[in-house]
Design an enzyme around this catalytic site. Sequence first.
Site, PDB file in Angstrom:
ATOM      1  N   THR A   1       0.737  -1.367   0.070  1.00  0.00           N
ATOM      2  CA  THR A   1      -0.021   0.049  -0.019  1.00  0.00           C
ATOM      3  C   THR A   1       0.784   1.321   0.026  1.00  0.00           C
ATOM      4  OG1 THR A   1      -0.352  -0.424   2.269  1.00  0.00           O
ATOM      5  CG2 THR A   1      -1.998  -0.887   1.059  1.00  0.00           C
TER       6      THR A   1
ATOM      7  N   GLY B   1      11.318   1.716  -1.517  1.00  0.00           N
ATOM      8  CA  GLY B   1       9.986   1.501  -1.174  1.00  0.00           C
ATOM      9  C   GLY B   1       9.325   1.481  -2.292  1.00  0.00           C
TER      10      GLY B   1
ATOM     11  N   SER C   1      -1.805   3.371  -2.141  1.00  0.00           N
ATOM     12  CA  SER C   1      -3.586   3.602  -1.940  1.00  0.00           C
ATOM     13  C   SER C   1      -3.622   4.898  -1.072  1.00  0.00           C
ATOM     14  CB  SER C   1      -4.324   2.474  -1.573  1.00  0.00           C
ATOM     15  OG  SER C   1      -3.668   2.144  -0.460  1.00  0.00           O
TER      16      SER C   1
ATOM     17  N   LYS D   1       8.084  -3.072   3.347  1.00  0.00           N
ATOM     18  CA  LYS D   1       8.071  -2.744   1.972  1.00  0.00           C
ATOM     19  C   LYS D   1       9.181  -1.366   1.809  1.00  0.00           C
ATOM     20  CE  LYS D   1       3.663  -2.525   2.461  1.00  0.00           C
ATOM     21  NZ  LYS D   1       2.436  -1.909   2.509  1.00  0.00           N
TER      22      LYS D   1
END
Length: 179
Positions: free
Chosen positions: A8, A53, A132, A41
């Site tokens: 995300t 990232g 997101s 991440k």
Amino acid sequence: MENMFRGTTICAVKRNGKTAVCGDGQVTMSQSVIFKNNAVKVRRLYNNNVVIGFAGSVADAFSLSERFEQMLNKFAGNLMKSAVELAALWRTDKALRQLEALMIVADKDQMLMVSGSGEVIEPEDDILAIGSGGNYALAAAKALKENTDLSAKDIAIKALTIAGNICVFTNNHLTVEEV
């Protein structure tokens, strides 16, 4: 039903000679299931001199980060050259063109976003956010940078925390690395 695993939100901030890259830990399956809360991440590459990232499809992001690391090794850690070469490969390779991921890459001097359409973007205000919850994190980081004296690391963490409180695809299990 789509069973794609997605990573995300990532936010990167550069301030006072330091760049912080912060990411949340949520992995979502399709649009309704939190599959994992503590994914990492954000990673260090190339002798800990580069931070990456990623957001998007988890498998695709891992594939791209491996390719990027190969480019860093090929071009002696040159961030821009490695990102441009990866983007060119991304655009021209049939298999890579299908990958759905975005990456933020940073070293002590530069911060770049590498997109799935093969673009390399350097921010004009030393802030990048993807995923997101990226727009929430971006807005929070801009406001914090303009209105506080917080460090790059503190801004990135607070921006991700704000995004995690708004975006259902972002959580507050954060990983942050600074160069």
